[in-house]
Design a protein around this motif. Structure first.
Motif, PDB file in Angstrom:
ATOM      1  N   SER A 132       0.854  -1.181   0.000  1.00 33.86           N
ATOM      2  CA  SER A 132       0.000   0.000   0.000  1.00 33.86           C
ATOM      3  C   SER A 132       0.889   1.230   0.000  1.00 33.86           C
ATOM      4  N   THR A 133       0.535   2.224  -0.799  1.00 32.49           N
ATOM      5  CA  THR A 133       1.258   3.489  -0.807  1.00 32.49           C
ATOM      6  C   THR A 133       0.252   4.620  -0.789  1.00 32.49           C
ATOM      7  N   GLN A 134       0.523   5.601   0.034  1.00 27.75           N
ATOM      8  CA  GLN A 134      -0.417   6.709   0.179  1.00 27.75           C
ATOM      9  C   GLN A 134      -0.025   7.855  -0.734  1.00 27.75           C
ATOM     10  N   TYR A 135      -1.025   8.469  -1.358  1.00 24.77           N
ATOM     11  CA  TYR A 135      -0.764   9.598  -2.246  1.00 24.77           C
ATOM     12  C   TYR A 135      -0.387  10.813  -1.401  1.00 24.77           C
ATOM     13  N   ARG A 136       0.923  10.983  -1.234  1.00 21.92           N
ATOM     14  CA  ARG A 136       1.504  12.149  -0.570  1.00 21.92           C
ATOM     15  C   ARG A 136       2.856  12.390  -1.226  1.00 21.92           C
ATOM     16  N   GLU A 137       3.377  13.554  -1.027  1.00 21.11           N
ATOM     17  CA  GLU A 137       4.629  13.923  -1.687  1.00 21.11           C
ATOM     18  C   GLU A 137       5.783  12.990  -1.325  1.00 21.11           C
ATOM     19  N   ASP A 138       5.832  12.539  -0.064  1.00 22.34           N
ATOM     20  CA  ASP A 138       6.953  11.703   0.367  1.00 22.34           C
ATOM     21  C   ASP A 138       6.838  10.231  -0.056  1.00 22.34           C
ATOM     22  N   VAL A 139       5.807   9.858  -0.801  1.00 14.19           N
ATOM     23  CA  VAL A 139       5.689   8.477  -1.275  1.00 14.19           C
ATOM     24  C   VAL A 139       6.845   8.124  -2.210  1.00 14.19           C
ATOM     25  N   THR A 140       7.486   9.131  -2.784  1.00 16.61           N
ATOM     26  CA  THR A 140       8.625   8.859  -3.666  1.00 16.61           C
ATOM     27  C   THR A 140       9.767   8.179  -2.908  1.00 16.61           C
ATOM     28  N   GLU A 141       9.863   8.395  -1.607  1.00 18.84           N
ATOM     29  CA  GLU A 141      10.899   7.715  -0.815  1.00 18.84           C
ATOM     30  C   GLU A 141      10.677   6.199  -0.842  1.00 18.84           C
ATOM     31  N   THR A 142       9.420   5.779  -0.738  1.00 15.90           N
ATOM     32  CA  THR A 142       9.097   4.347  -0.804  1.00 15.90           C
ATOM     33  C   THR A 142       9.424   3.810  -2.186  1.00 15.90           C
ATOM     34  N   PHE A 143       8.976   4.496  -3.218  1.00 16.54           N
ATOM     35  CA  PHE A 143       9.249   4.027  -4.574  1.00 16.54           C
ATOM     36  C   PHE A 143      10.743   4.056  -4.888  1.00 16.54           C
ATOM     37  N   ASP A 144      11.456   5.082  -4.432  1.00 14.27           N
ATOM     38  CA  ASP A 144      12.907   5.144  -4.649  1.00 14.27           C
ATOM     39  C   ASP A 144      13.593   3.901  -4.099  1.00 14.27           C
ATOM     40  N   TYR A 145      13.177   3.471  -2.920  1.00 16.12           N
ATOM     41  CA  TYR A 145      13.777   2.277  -2.325  1.00 16.12           C
ATOM     42  C   TYR A 145      13.628   1.080  -3.273  1.00 16.12           C
ATOM     43  N   PHE A 146      12.417   0.873  -3.774  1.00 14.44           N
ATOM     44  CA  PHE A 146      12.182  -0.271  -4.660  1.00 14.44           C
ATOM     45  C   PHE A 146      12.933  -0.128  -5.984  1.00 14.44           C
ATOM     46  N   PHE A 147      12.966   1.069  -6.546  1.00 16.54           N
ATOM     47  CA  PHE A 147      13.725   1.282  -7.785  1.00 16.54           C
ATOM     48  C   PHE A 147      15.208   0.954  -7.563  1.00 16.54           C
ATOM     49  N   HIS A 148      15.768   1.428  -6.455  1.00 17.41           N
ATOM     50  CA  HIS A 148      17.189   1.200  -6.177  1.00 17.41           C
ATOM     51  C   HIS A 148      17.506  -0.265  -5.881  1.00 17.41           C
ATOM     52  N   GLN A 149      16.510  -1.020  -5.440  1.00 20.18           N
ATOM     53  CA  GLN A 149      16.705  -2.450  -5.168  1.00 20.18           C
ATOM     54  C   GLN A 149      16.457  -3.300  -6.415  1.00 20.18           C
ATOM     55  N   GLY A 150      16.164  -2.655  -7.538  1.00 21.48           N
ATOM     56  CA  GLY A 150      15.996  -3.380  -8.796  1.00 21.48           C
ATOM     57  C   GLY A 150      14.631  -4.001  -9.010  1.00 21.48           C
ATOM     58  N   TYR A 151      13.634  -3.527  -8.308  1.00 23.07           N
ATOM     59  CA  TYR A 151      12.287  -4.054  -8.490  1.00 23.07           C
ATOM     60  C   TYR A 151      11.663  -3.494  -9.760  1.00 23.07           C
ATOM     61  N   GLU A 152      10.939  -4.342 -10.458  1.00 23.07           N
ATOM     62  CA  GLU A 152      10.044  -3.892 -11.514  1.00 23.07           C
ATOM     63  C   GLU A 152       8.818  -3.361 -10.781  1.00 23.07           C
ATOM     64  N   VAL A 153       8.375  -2.166 -11.120  1.00 24.23           N
ATOM     65  CA  VAL A 153       7.327  -1.501 -10.344  1.00 24.23           C
ATOM     66  C   VAL A 153       6.052  -1.365 -11.168  1.00 24.23           C
ATOM     67  N   PHE A 154       4.973  -1.881 -10.596  1.00 23.86           N
ATOM     68  CA  PHE A 154       3.643  -1.801 -11.173  1.00 23.86           C
ATOM     69  C   PHE A 154       2.760  -1.105 -10.150  1.00 23.86           C
ATOM     70  N   VAL A 155       2.076  -0.033 -10.564  1.00 22.01           N
ATOM     71  CA  VAL A 155       1.262   0.759  -9.647  1.00 22.01           C
ATOM     72  C   VAL A 155      -0.183   0.783 -10.126  1.00 22.01           C
ATOM     73  N   GLN A 156      -1.089   0.437  -9.229  1.00 22.29           N
ATOM     74  CA  GLN A 156      -2.511   0.602  -9.495  1.00 22.29           C
ATOM     75  C   GLN A 156      -2.966   1.773  -8.622  1.00 22.29           C
ATOM     76  N   TRP A 157      -3.245   2.888  -9.284  1.00 20.22           N
ATOM     77  CA  TRP A 157      -3.592   4.130  -8.594  1.00 20.22           C
ATOM     78  C   TRP A 157      -5.106   4.236  -8.514  1.00 20.22           C
ATOM     79  N   LEU A 158      -5.629   4.274  -7.292  1.00 18.94           N
ATOM     80  CA  LEU A 158      -7.070   4.388  -7.074  1.00 18.94           C
ATOM     81  C   LEU A 158      -7.433   5.870  -7.063  1.00 18.94           C
ATOM     82  N   ASN A 159      -7.935   6.326  -8.213  1.00 17.66           N
ATOM     83  CA  ASN A 159      -8.259   7.742  -8.372  1.00 17.66           C
ATOM     84  C   ASN A 159      -9.482   7.875  -9.264  1.00 17.66           C
ATOM     85  N   PRO A 160     -10.649   8.127  -8.687  1.00 16.60           N
ATOM     86  CA  PRO A 160     -10.869   8.456  -7.289  1.00 16.60           C
ATOM     87  C   PRO A 160     -10.802   7.208  -6.414  1.00 16.60           C
TER      88      PRO A 160
END
Length: 165
Positions: free
Chosen positions: A77-105
């Protein structure tokens, strides 16, 4: 080809992130200390690590939640806030392929909201795949999409366990 996969559900508070995981597993689930089995159909499953309750909302770095030996598949789970990039940065740096399902609304949002943090651009620039889905609709179709993604990703890596009932 990445050997690690992150599936993140992104949204505001009460957008349907936990509902996504609960429905995906067929019961109420919480973040654990170990990987768990996620059934893709009646006979096939894969091991995944679940982070239910966003690191942002908990105000804890995702690396403090994950086990020391990084799981191949993380559902987060990731919350839509400015600092969520810290969570995603961690996964990018660890070599994860990233798939995001954004619930909007999201489930509790009055209407779709603008991307005031330019998160869509940030994710795409880092190679993520993004789906924008309505968190107010029945989650069955988006759960099917998540299962199909995991099935396809794990099939070519021989990670699926088959046990006939």
């Amino acid at each position: 080809m990445s050997e690690r996969l992150l599936i993140a559900v992104l949204g505001n508070r009460n957008s349907g992130k936990s509902t996504t995981w609960n429905r995906l597993f067929g019961s109420v689930v919480k973040t654990g200390k170990y990987e768990r089995q996620l059934f893709l159909n009646a006979a096939q499953w894969v091991n995944v690590f679940l982070v239910s309750g966003s690191p942002e909302e908990r105000e804890i770095a995702v690396e403090e939640i994950l086990p020391e030996s990084l799981p191949q598949i993380v559902l987060c789970s990731t919350q839509y806030r400015e600092d969520v990039t810290e969570t995603f940065d961690y996964f990018f740096h660890q070599g994860y392929e990233v798939f995001v399902q954004w619930l909007n609304p999201g489930y509790s949002d009055d209407e779709p909201y603008e991307d005031k943090f330019s998160l869509r651009d940030y994710l795409l620039e880092n190679g993520a795949t993004i789906q924008i889905r309505d968190g107010q609709e029945d989650p069955a179709s988006r759960l099917k999409e998540i299962r199909q993604l995991i099935f396809g990703w794990t099939s070519c890596r021989n990670l699926i366990v088959t046990e006939f009932p």
